[in-house]
Design an enzyme around this catalytic site. Structure first.
Site, PDB file in Angstrom:
ATOM      1  N   ASN A   7       0.872  -1.181   0.000  1.00 26.49           N
ATOM      2  CA  ASN A   7       0.000   0.000   0.000  1.00 26.49           C
ATOM      3  C   ASN A   7       0.905   1.226   0.000  1.00 26.49           C
ATOM      4  OD1 ASN A   7      -1.780   2.059   0.474  1.00 26.49           O
ATOM      5  ND2 ASN A   7      -2.428   1.362   2.509  1.00 26.49           N
ATOM      6  N   TRP A   8       1.036   1.826  -1.164  1.00 22.45           N
ATOM      7  CA  TRP A   8       1.962   2.966  -1.288  1.00 22.45           C
ATOM      8  C   TRP A   8       1.399   4.227  -0.658  1.00 22.45           C
ATOM      9  CZ3 TRP A   8       4.303   2.792  -6.976  1.00 22.45           C
ATOM     10  CH2 TRP A   8       5.032   1.600  -7.125  1.00 22.45           C
ATOM     11  N   LYS A   9       0.136   4.192  -0.274  1.00 23.89           N
ATOM     12  CA  LYS A   9      -0.526   5.365   0.312  1.00 23.89           C
ATOM     13  C   LYS A   9      -0.346   6.580  -0.617  1.00 23.89           C
ATOM     14  CE  LYS A   9      -0.203   3.209   4.786  1.00 23.89           C
ATOM     15  NZ  LYS A   9      -0.056   3.298   6.229  1.00 23.89           N
ATOM     16  N   HIS A  27      -9.398   1.050   5.018  1.00 26.10           N
ATOM     17  CA  HIS A  27      -8.117   1.255   5.695  1.00 26.10           C
ATOM     18  C   HIS A  27      -8.337   2.164   6.906  1.00 26.10           C
ATOM     19  CE1 HIS A  27      -4.039   2.498   6.533  1.00 26.10           C
ATOM     20  NE2 HIS A  27      -3.670   1.400   5.905  1.00 26.10           N
ATOM     21  N   GLU A  55      -6.775   4.584   7.993  1.00 27.00           N
ATOM     22  CA  GLU A  55      -6.605   6.017   7.718  1.00 27.00           C
ATOM     23  C   GLU A  55      -7.889   6.611   7.140  1.00 27.00           C
ATOM     24  OE1 GLU A  55      -2.979   5.576   5.498  1.00 27.00           O
ATOM     25  OE2 GLU A  55      -1.999   4.947   7.366  1.00 27.00           O
ATOM     26  N   GLU A  96      -5.092  -4.920  10.711  1.00 27.97           N
ATOM     27  CA  GLU A  96      -4.083  -3.874  10.875  1.00 27.97           C
ATOM     28  C   GLU A  96      -4.330  -3.152  12.196  1.00 27.97           C
ATOM     29  OE1 GLU A  96      -2.169  -2.662   6.901  1.00 27.97           O
ATOM     30  OE2 GLU A  96      -3.904  -1.378   7.190  1.00 27.97           O
ATOM     31  N   GLY A 115       2.792   2.358  10.785  1.00 24.60           N
ATOM     32  CA  GLY A 115       3.724   3.469  10.617  1.00 24.60           C
ATOM     33  C   GLY A 115       4.453   3.858  11.890  1.00 24.60           C
ATOM     34  N   SER A 145       3.799  -2.126  10.250  1.00 21.71           N
ATOM     35  CA  SER A 145       5.254  -2.177  10.375  1.00 21.71           C
ATOM     36  C   SER A 145       5.859  -3.533   9.976  1.00 21.71           C
ATOM     37  CB  SER A 145       5.681  -1.787  11.790  1.00 21.71           C
ATOM     38  OG  SER A 145       5.249  -0.466  12.076  1.00 21.71           O
ATOM     39  N   GLY A 179       2.939  -1.032   4.295  1.00 18.23           N
ATOM     40  CA  GLY A 179       2.971   0.389   3.978  1.00 18.23           C
ATOM     41  C   GLY A 179       4.389   0.841   3.683  1.00 18.23           C
ATOM     42  N   GLY A 180       5.035   1.430   4.678  1.00 17.02           N
ATOM     43  CA  GLY A 180       6.359   2.041   4.511  1.00 17.02           C
ATOM     44  C   GLY A 180       7.373   1.168   3.783  1.00 17.02           C
TER      45      GLY A 180
HETATM   46  P1  13P Z   1       3.196   0.442   7.714  1.00 19.07           P
HETATM   47  O1  13P Z   1       3.686  -0.846   7.080  1.00 19.07           O
HETATM   48  O2  13P Z   1       3.919   1.654   7.240  1.00 19.07           O
HETATM   49  O3  13P Z   1       3.121   0.313   9.203  1.00 19.07           O
HETATM   50  O4  13P Z   1       1.690   0.650   7.204  1.00 19.07           O
HETATM   51  C1  13P Z   1       0.810  -0.400   7.294  1.00 19.07           C
HETATM   52  C2  13P Z   1      -0.396  -0.074   6.520  1.00 19.07           C
HETATM   53  O5  13P Z   1      -1.159   0.806   6.882  1.00 19.07           O
HETATM   54  C3  13P Z   1      -0.638  -0.815   5.275  1.00 19.07           C
HETATM   55  O6  13P Z   1      -1.920  -0.587   4.787  1.00 19.07           O
END
Ligand code: 13P
Length: 256
Positions: free
Chosen positions: A9-11, A96, A98, A168, A174, A214, A235-236
């Site tokens: 997920n590149w956000k 998600h 967020e 999640e 993050g 993470s 994510g990251g």
């Molecule tokens: P991180 O891997 O950066 O913690 O993010 C997880 C995430 O929200 C994937 O959708």
């Protein structure tokens, strides 16, 4: 055995130019990996057409981070699931944390979006997970149960072929703080048991349940070794090709 899925997920990172560069690195790096499961990248919407050109003909799948509940019409700024399918997506992330937090999306919207995704032939990746305060208050399982219960039984065509779940825990997103493999497994086993009640034992046994929060190449192996963890939503670490490829390798090795 359930096939693994590692989804990046590149956000809100990587416009078309940067996305092409990263997608090319991931695609080329994965050439050396004998994929047994699936690998998916979810760039921002505006980068999908450019990334589609890069992943064409490779096993790397393309997904989106959100879709509209409606199929078309007067919804300024929204993108329909059918448009994502036309742009080459096979998957779309829904709910998600967020979006739960910042866009205040509701269960009714999640149901409508998942139905829209299915109608367009997309696989929905439905996210759920508790906040730090909820975990500290001993409510993690109640929250997760409520999130699953509020959505899954209302989806019209729920099946392991068109839906993937992603646990999640919000406190692990993050933050660099990963759920331990034991905590993650405990929650996954709980979610799978809830799913058996809500969707039937067969669907629960076959549906993939990803862990997100993470995930890195260095901790992915221990997480994916857990019996109820079928891959990751990353994510990251998905923004660095070598890290993401390391995570895909860990998924392959976990179900070797
Ligand atoms: P991180 O891997 O950066 O913690 O993010 C997880 C995430 O929200 C994937 O959708």
């Amino acid at each position: 055995m359930r096939k693994t899925l590692v989804a990046g997920n590149w956000k809100m990172n990587n416009g078309p130019a940067a996305a092409v560069k990263l997608a090319r690195e991931v695609r080329d790096g994965l050439r050396a990996v004998d994929l047994r499961g699936q690998a998916l990248i979810c760039p921002p919407c505006v980068s999908l057409p450019a990334v589609r050109e890069i992943v064409a003909g490779s096993p790397l799948l393309l997904g989106a981070q959100n879709c509209a509940a409606a199929a078309s019409g007067a919804h300024t700024g929204e993108v329909a699931a059918g448009m994502l399918a036309e742009a080459g997506c096979s998957h779309v992330i829904i709910a998600h944390s967020e979006r739960r937090q910042h866009q205040r999306e509701t269960d009714a919207e999640f149901v409508a979006k998942i139905d829209a995704a299915h109608a367009a032939g997309l696989t929905a990746i439905f996210c759920f997970g508790e906040l730090l305060g909820e975990r500290r208050a001993g409510q993690a399982q109640t929250v997760v149960r409520t999130q699953l219960e509020g959505v899954l039984p209302h989806v019209k065509r729920l099946s392991p072929a068109n839906t993937v779940l992603a646990y999640e825990p919000v406190w692990a997103i993050g933050t660099g703080e990963t759920a331990t493999p034991e905590v993650a497994q405990e929650m996954h086993a709980f979610a799978r048991a809830a799913l058996a009640e809500l969707a039937g034992r067969e669907a629960a046994a076959a549906m993939r349940l990803l862990y997100g929060g993470s995930v890195k190449a260095s901790n992915a192996g221990d997480l994916f070794a857990q019996p109820d963890i079928d891959g990751g939503l990353v994510g990251g670490a998905s923004l660095q090709a070598a890290e993401f490829i390391g995570i895909v390798r860990a998924a392959r090795d976990a179900r070797a």
